[in-house]
Scaffold this motif. Structure first.
Motif, PDB file in Angstrom:
ATOM      1  N   ALA A 146       0.837  -1.213   0.000  1.00 29.55           N
ATOM      2  CA  ALA A 146       0.000   0.000   0.000  1.00 29.55           C
ATOM      3  C   ALA A 146       0.872   1.263   0.000  1.00 29.55           C
ATOM      4  O   ALA A 146       0.619   2.204   0.755  1.00 29.55           O
ATOM      5  CB  ALA A 146      -0.967  -0.013   1.181  1.00 29.55           C
ATOM      6  N   GLY A 147       1.901   1.254  -0.824  1.00 34.06           N
ATOM      7  CA  GLY A 147       2.723   2.449  -1.006  1.00 34.06           C
ATOM      8  C   GLY A 147       3.801   2.669   0.046  1.00 34.06           C
ATOM      9  O   GLY A 147       4.555   3.638  -0.055  1.00 34.06           O
ATOM     10  N   GLU A 148       3.894   1.803   1.023  1.00 33.29           N
ATOM     11  CA  GLU A 148       4.931   1.952   2.073  1.00 33.29           C
ATOM     12  C   GLU A 148       5.915   0.789   1.950  1.00 33.29           C
ATOM     13  O   GLU A 148       5.496  -0.337   1.644  1.00 33.29           O
ATOM     14  CB  GLU A 148       4.297   1.847   3.471  1.00 33.29           C
ATOM     15  N   THR A 149       7.185   1.065   2.206  1.00 40.43           N
ATOM     16  CA  THR A 149       8.160  -0.030   2.177  1.00 40.43           C
ATOM     17  C   THR A 149       8.474  -0.481   3.596  1.00 40.43           C
ATOM     18  O   THR A 149       8.695   0.344   4.480  1.00 40.43           O
ATOM     19  CB  THR A 149       9.446   0.414   1.462  1.00 40.43           C
ATOM     20  N   TYR A 150       8.442  -1.785   3.780  1.00 41.69           N
ATOM     21  CA  TYR A 150       8.693  -2.367   5.112  1.00 41.69           C
ATOM     22  C   TYR A 150       9.909  -3.276   5.029  1.00 41.69           C
ATOM     23  O   TYR A 150      10.158  -3.907   3.997  1.00 41.69           O
ATOM     24  CB  TYR A 150       7.478  -3.175   5.589  1.00 41.69           C
ATOM     25  N   HIS A 151      10.607  -3.369   6.150  1.00 42.96           N
ATOM     26  CA  HIS A 151      11.817  -4.189   6.187  1.00 42.96           C
ATOM     27  C   HIS A 151      11.836  -5.005   7.482  1.00 42.96           C
ATOM     28  O   HIS A 151      11.569  -4.468   8.551  1.00 42.96           O
ATOM     29  CB  HIS A 151      13.048  -3.270   6.114  1.00 42.96           C
ATOM     30  N   TRP A 152      12.120  -6.284   7.360  1.00 39.61           N
ATOM     31  CA  TRP A 152      12.192  -7.149   8.549  1.00 39.61           C
ATOM     32  C   TRP A 152      13.507  -7.924   8.538  1.00 39.61           C
ATOM     33  O   TRP A 152      13.998  -8.291   7.475  1.00 39.61           O
ATOM     34  CB  TRP A 152      11.064  -8.170   8.560  1.00 39.61           C
ATOM     35  N   GLU A 153      14.029  -8.213   9.721  1.00 38.57           N
ATOM     36  CA  GLU A 153      15.216  -9.074   9.828  1.00 38.57           C
ATOM     37  C   GLU A 153      14.887 -10.236  10.754  1.00 38.57           C
ATOM     38  O   GLU A 153      14.277 -10.032  11.808  1.00 38.57           O
ATOM     39  CB  GLU A 153      16.388  -8.268  10.381  1.00 38.57           C
ATOM     40  N   LEU A 154      15.271 -11.420  10.335  1.00 32.24           N
ATOM     41  CA  LEU A 154      14.890 -12.601  11.126  1.00 32.24           C
ATOM     42  C   LEU A 154      15.937 -13.011  12.171  1.00 32.24           C
ATOM     43  O   LEU A 154      15.646 -13.813  13.045  1.00 32.24           O
ATOM     44  CB  LEU A 154      14.602 -13.797  10.202  1.00 32.24           C
ATOM     45  N   PRO A 194      -6.174  -5.432   5.061  1.00 34.90           N
ATOM     46  CA  PRO A 194      -7.075  -4.406   4.476  1.00 34.90           C
ATOM     47  C   PRO A 194      -6.829  -4.087   3.003  1.00 34.90           C
ATOM     48  O   PRO A 194      -7.595  -3.321   2.435  1.00 34.90           O
ATOM     49  CB  PRO A 194      -6.781  -3.173   5.349  1.00 34.90           C
ATOM     50  N   ILE A 195      -5.788  -4.641   2.357  1.00 33.49           N
ATOM     51  CA  ILE A 195      -5.515  -4.261   0.966  1.00 33.49           C
ATOM     52  C   ILE A 195      -6.378  -5.080   0.012  1.00 33.49           C
ATOM     53  O   ILE A 195      -6.965  -6.093   0.407  1.00 33.49           O
ATOM     54  CB  ILE A 195      -4.009  -4.402   0.615  1.00 33.49           C
ATOM     55  N   GLY A 196      -6.435  -4.652  -1.255  1.00 36.50           N
ATOM     56  CA  GLY A 196      -7.274  -5.338  -2.246  1.00 36.50           C
ATOM     57  C   GLY A 196      -6.734  -6.730  -2.564  1.00 36.50           C
ATOM     58  O   GLY A 196      -5.554  -7.017  -2.351  1.00 36.50           O
ATOM     59  N   GLU A 197      -7.640  -7.563  -3.112  1.00 37.11           N
ATOM     60  CA  GLU A 197      -7.313  -8.961  -3.388  1.00 37.11           C
ATOM     61  C   GLU A 197      -6.147  -9.083  -4.382  1.00 37.11           C
ATOM     62  O   GLU A 197      -5.272  -9.930  -4.219  1.00 37.11           O
ATOM     63  CB  GLU A 197      -8.577  -9.662  -3.914  1.00 37.11           C
ATOM     64  N   VAL A 198      -6.109  -8.205  -5.407  1.00 38.10           N
ATOM     65  CA  VAL A 198      -5.057  -8.309  -6.436  1.00 38.10           C
ATOM     66  C   VAL A 198      -3.698  -7.997  -5.821  1.00 38.10           C
ATOM     67  O   VAL A 198      -2.734  -8.757  -5.989  1.00 38.10           O
ATOM     68  CB  VAL A 198      -5.364  -7.368  -7.627  1.00 38.10           C
ATOM     69  N   GLU A 199      -3.635  -6.904  -5.038  1.00 43.56           N
ATOM     70  CA  GLU A 199      -2.353  -6.554  -4.418  1.00 43.56           C
ATOM     71  C   GLU A 199      -1.934  -7.648  -3.422  1.00 43.56           C
ATOM     72  O   GLU A 199      -0.761  -8.009  -3.332  1.00 43.56           O
ATOM     73  CB  GLU A 199      -2.425  -5.191  -3.701  1.00 43.56           C
ATOM     74  N   ARG A 200      -2.910  -8.186  -2.684  1.00 44.07           N
ATOM     75  CA  ARG A 200      -2.571  -9.235  -1.709  1.00 44.07           C
ATOM     76  C   ARG A 200      -1.968 -10.454  -2.410  1.00 44.07           C
ATOM     77  O   ARG A 200      -0.961 -11.006  -1.976  1.00 44.07           O
ATOM     78  CB  ARG A 200      -3.811  -9.634  -0.901  1.00 44.07           C
ATOM     79  N   GLN A 201      -2.575 -10.832  -3.556  1.00 37.98           N
ATOM     80  CA  GLN A 201      -2.047 -11.990  -4.288  1.00 37.98           C
ATOM     81  C   GLN A 201      -0.637 -11.693  -4.813  1.00 37.98           C
ATOM     82  O   GLN A 201       0.236 -12.554  -4.787  1.00 37.98           O
ATOM     83  CB  GLN A 201      -2.984 -12.393  -5.431  1.00 37.98           C
ATOM     84  N   ASN A 202      -0.414 -10.449  -5.270  1.00 36.11           N
ATOM     85  CA  ASN A 202       0.942 -10.071  -5.722  1.00 36.11           C
ATOM     86  C   ASN A 202       1.942 -10.187  -4.588  1.00 36.11           C
ATOM     87  O   ASN A 202       3.058 -10.685  -4.773  1.00 36.11           O
ATOM     88  CB  ASN A 202       0.949  -8.632  -6.251  1.00 36.11           C
ATOM     89  N   LYS A 203       1.542  -9.726  -3.406  1.00 38.96           N
ATOM     90  CA  LYS A 203       2.460  -9.784  -2.253  1.00 38.96           C
ATOM     91  C   LYS A 203       2.704 -11.231  -1.828  1.00 38.96           C
ATOM     92  O   LYS A 203       3.812 -11.600  -1.451  1.00 38.96           O
ATOM     93  CB  LYS A 203       1.895  -8.980  -1.064  1.00 38.96           C
ATOM     94  N   MET A 204       1.669 -12.055  -1.921  1.00 33.36           N
ATOM     95  CA  MET A 204       1.838 -13.473  -1.579  1.00 33.36           C
ATOM     96  C   MET A 204       2.801 -14.123  -2.579  1.00 33.36           C
ATOM     97  O   MET A 204       3.623 -14.954  -2.202  1.00 33.36           O
ATOM     98  CB  MET A 204       0.495 -14.218  -1.555  1.00 33.36           C
ATOM     99  N   ASN A 205       2.714 -13.723  -3.855  1.00 38.88           N
ATOM    100  CA  ASN A 205       3.658 -14.255  -4.852  1.00 38.88           C
ATOM    101  C   ASN A 205       5.084 -13.858  -4.509  1.00 38.88           C
ATOM    102  O   ASN A 205       6.001 -14.680  -4.587  1.00 38.88           O
ATOM    103  CB  ASN A 205       3.319 -13.721  -6.248  1.00 38.88           C
TER     104      ASN A 205
END
Ligand SMILES: [Zn+2]
Length: 346
Positions: A146-154, A194-205
């Motif tokens: 949703a236009g924001e970049t997030y970063h995580w470290e494991l 809360p994001i749309g189905e298309v964006e969610r599927q892209n993120k899951m990919n």
């Protein structure tokens, strides 16, 4: 005042009627034995059988459509319960229905129609499989959502052994995260919801690609197929209700998209089940997940009632389009019986 009310109650008592009956609508999702269940969605078949016995002993099970009619008639039966299932998992038919039939307890299964027949897991289950199962993940992840970049470290949770997995199996998403994997899981759950189905599927990919070697898909983590919905609905004990097409947070959508989600799920489920679909459940179902406009769209779409997930009992004065419900966890039958009595007598 108080004395007057006491007198009124005793008169009503003598007449054998209650001033206001209480009905409890229960929310289940799955009847299954799961190795990992971050949202606490599953009740094991053994426990579910105990629940049904407790419902028979301590309350009067009724159909949701019967409750909807009672509300319209202004008469609420006391100490009644309605069993509901959300989302439309295949185990509702495989494990749930035979137990409902043997205890003669009716139920309503709210199906998110866009997932019917899908061999894939629901996105929240896939997130669990990709992040919380034993294996190795890359050290860091960056995603734009949703236009924001997030970063995580494991950090140390890059490697996750079978023992780690076992020791955190009882973790629930509302508990404190014990490892960076769990923090990632909870952040992604709230960011992807809360994001749309298309964006969610892209993120899951993108996530699937990032994971590289994902644990194998679990065959029982899947939605019902059309043929299974037909079987679920046969004999009339279990009815099918609508739960939108893509399971969105409805309040995050413009009215036209909400209307499409609601009307299309009803039409598809009526076609698949070959029965009228008269009840609806708001996805997620808390106050902020739908708006007064959503309630109006549901009413105009031709439903007779709708359920939310705000906890409470149904009374004569309840809004038929915002019926409160109560979550049921993997409790023993005694615990459920105790809570039923508390809700009814409290
Ligand atoms: Zn749902």
């Amino acid at each position: 005042m108080v004395r007057g009310l006491g007198r009124l109650r005793s008169v009503i008592g003598r007449l054998g009627a209650r001033p206001d009956g209480k009905v409890l609508i229960l929310i289940y999702h799955r009847v299954a034995t799961l190795q990992s269940d971050p949202w606490g969605l599953a009740v094991t078949p053994g426990r579910f059988a105990e629940h049904l016995q407790a419902l028979r002993q301590h309350a009067r099970p009724m159909q949701l459509r019967e409750l909807s009619k009672s509300l319209r008639d202004g008469k609420i039966p006391d100490r009644s319960v309605v069993v509901t299932f959300d989302d439309g998992y295949e185990d509702n038919l495989r494990n749930g229905k035979p137990l409902l039939v043997s205890h003669d307890v009716p139920a309503t299964v709210f199906v998110a129609s866009g997932f019917i027949g899908d061999e894939r897991e629901f996105w929240w289950d896939e997130l669990d499989r990709l992040l919380l199962w034993p294996g190795t993940l890359p050290q860091e992840l960056s995603l734009s959502i949703a236009g924001e970049t997030y970063h995580w470290e494991l950090h140390e949770a890059t490697e996750y052994t079978v023992e780690d997995f076992r020791s955190h199996r009882g973790w629930r998403a509302w508990n404190k995260s014990p490892t960076p994997r769990h923090s990632l899981y909870t952040s992604l759950s709230s960011l992807l919801r809360p994001i749309g189905e298309v964006e969610r599927q892209n993120k899951m990919n993108e996530l699937r690609e990032w994971v590289i070697a994902a644990p194998r898909r679990r065959p029982h983590h899947r939605p019902l197929s059309s043929e299974e919905i037909t079987r679920l609905n046969q004999e009339g004990l279990v009815e099918v209700g609508a739960h939108t097409v893509t399971h969105p947070v409805l309040s995050a959508l413009p009215p036209d998209s909400q209307r499409r989600e609601i009307a299309r799920s009803k039409a598809r489920l009526e076609k698949v089940s070959d029965h009228p679909v008269t009840s609806f459940a708001y996805p997620y179902g808390k106050h902020h997940d739908y708006t007064p406009e959503t309630v109006d769209i549901v009413r105009r779409a031709g439903f007779g009632c709708a359920c939310c997930t705000i906890a409470g009992v149904v009374r004569k004065s309840s809004d038929p389009f915002q019926l409160p419900r109560v979550y049921v966890r993997n409790w023993g039958g005694d615990r459920l019986a105790h809570l039923l009595n508390k809700w009814f007598d409290g």
